[in-house]
Motif scaffolding. Sequence first.
Motif, PDB file in Angstrom:
ATOM      1  N   ARG A 114       0.839  -1.207   0.000  1.00 51.84           N
ATOM      2  CA  ARG A 114       0.000   0.000   0.000  1.00 51.84           C
ATOM      3  C   ARG A 114       0.875   1.258   0.000  1.00 51.84           C
ATOM      4  N   LEU A 129      -6.121   6.563   4.027  1.00 54.62           N
ATOM      5  CA  LEU A 129      -6.937   7.631   3.416  1.00 54.62           C
ATOM      6  C   LEU A 129      -6.450   9.012   3.878  1.00 54.62           C
ATOM      7  N   LYS A 179     -17.421  -0.029   2.577  1.00 55.92           N
ATOM      8  CA  LYS A 179     -16.295  -0.967   2.584  1.00 55.92           C
ATOM      9  C   LYS A 179     -16.799  -2.309   2.074  1.00 55.92           C
ATOM     10  N   THR A 186      -8.864   1.808  -0.046  1.00 61.01           N
ATOM     11  CA  THR A 186      -9.591   1.404   1.171  1.00 61.01           C
ATOM     12  C   THR A 186     -10.544   0.239   0.890  1.00 61.01           C
ATOM     13  N   ASP A 211      -6.311   1.043   9.615  1.00 60.70           N
ATOM     14  CA  ASP A 211      -5.453   1.062   8.422  1.00 60.70           C
ATOM     15  C   ASP A 211      -6.047   1.942   7.340  1.00 60.70           C
ATOM     16  N   ASP A 212      -7.394   1.773   7.171  1.00 56.79           N
ATOM     17  CA  ASP A 212      -8.073   2.588   6.147  1.00 56.79           C
ATOM     18  C   ASP A 212      -7.960   4.071   6.495  1.00 56.79           C
ATOM     19  N   ALA A 271     -14.678   7.726   1.743  1.00 56.80           N
ATOM     20  CA  ALA A 271     -14.786   6.420   1.089  1.00 56.80           C
ATOM     21  C   ALA A 271     -16.119   5.833   1.549  1.00 56.80           C
ATOM     22  N   PHE A 330     -14.751  -0.336   7.965  1.00 57.42           N
ATOM     23  CA  PHE A 330     -13.540   0.488   7.824  1.00 57.42           C
ATOM     24  C   PHE A 330     -12.735   0.360   9.100  1.00 57.42           C
TER      25      PHE A 330
END
Length: 407
Positions: free
Chosen positions: A8, A151, A138, A40, A146-147, A135, A143
Amino acid sequence: MSQISSTRLARMLDVSRELNSTIGLDALLKKIINEAASLTNAEAASILLLDPYTRELRFKATTGEMLAELADTSVPLDKSIAGTVLTTNEPIIVNDVSKDPRWNPRISKTLNFPTGSILGVPMHDVIRPVGVLEALNKIDGDFNEDDVAILSILADLAGVAIEKARLFAELQQANQQLNELDRLKSDFIAVASHELRTPLSIILGYVTYLREDADPDSIRQLDRVLRAAVRLRNLIQDMLNLQYVDAGRTSLEKIPVDLAPVVKTLVAERNEIFLTKEQTVKTIIPDDPMSVLVDRNMLQVIFNNLLDNASKFTPEKGEITITLERHGDEVWTIIKDTGIGIPEDQLKRIFNRFYQLEPHLRRQYEGMGLGLAIAKELVELNRGRIWADSVMGEGSQFYIAFLSYET
Ligand code: ADP
């Protein structure tokens, strides 16, 4: 503390490069939302930007085509998820929007996109919040941190890139306006000088004709009219010369020109101007040719402007000396007068358009402050240099240097 996977992070690096190389705002927003959804693992994404003037948050891009009903829709800062993200400057995860009173179901309906979960993060430029990146839905579960982390990094990169795109668009617009103003100014000068020239030639023609058979007293009166009309003609000529400078690059026709005969002819042609002020004109010209590669018409405008100034700013019975000299691979033309002089700190500014030392309302010398600007621009079009030095109360010297042309 979340651990963002190296894949990522590597992707973020690519995204950062891509965002940096995108200048158009719409294309940039599209890229950001596509990346936001993909990074995401969400079904969709959207961007809301804060209008810097009205301080309203408005939809600017959504996944897929942005619907007209949604475009620019304002979202209340105090009663919405995006508004809360912006005002608290904190990310928000809402895994079931139907349970959140800040969620506005009308937006889902307008988009024809049933929204389940939202992750919203604030976007900043270097210092201020500029909007919110969201976003939506999911795909696999809720979510998570990490997301939020990924983001947020994207939102930071996006904020700076959006600001850059905005500034670029503003700069382009300002540039367009300047070009337009410049064109209007040039058009105005062209039309005005042309329209003034025609009636003026009629006045000059008639006065000269009437003068022929007039008695001495009338001649004196008519001479005053004639002088005023000639003065007007010189001003109009300056305006026309300005057009000439602006078109200069395209009309430049350089040929080898020996400066010696040119200087002699111009001095002879202007003899009357010097005579009326009983000024003496001297030329110091070596015997060997002093050739340079220049546009002959432009050269005449340059020399005429400098000779006119030398006479104008020198009192009666003063002296004007024109010298041609070789300096290394250059030929210098030096026009020296015994006039009023120019203060040292003004020696560069006198070459600016419309710049005059005398205050406009207390002027005793005629002119529009264009002569030297035109001379400088034309000298430079011909790859030459022009500068001045002066001693107040004793006189000024103007130097024009062109590369010498050897056959
Ligand atoms: P203008 O049409 O006013 O003469 P120029 O661009 O030719 O405009 O000159 C700008 C200003 O520089 C003049 O208004 C004057 O103040 C100053 N200047 C130019 N030439 C001379 C000179 N030979 N002696 C003294 N001052 C000068």
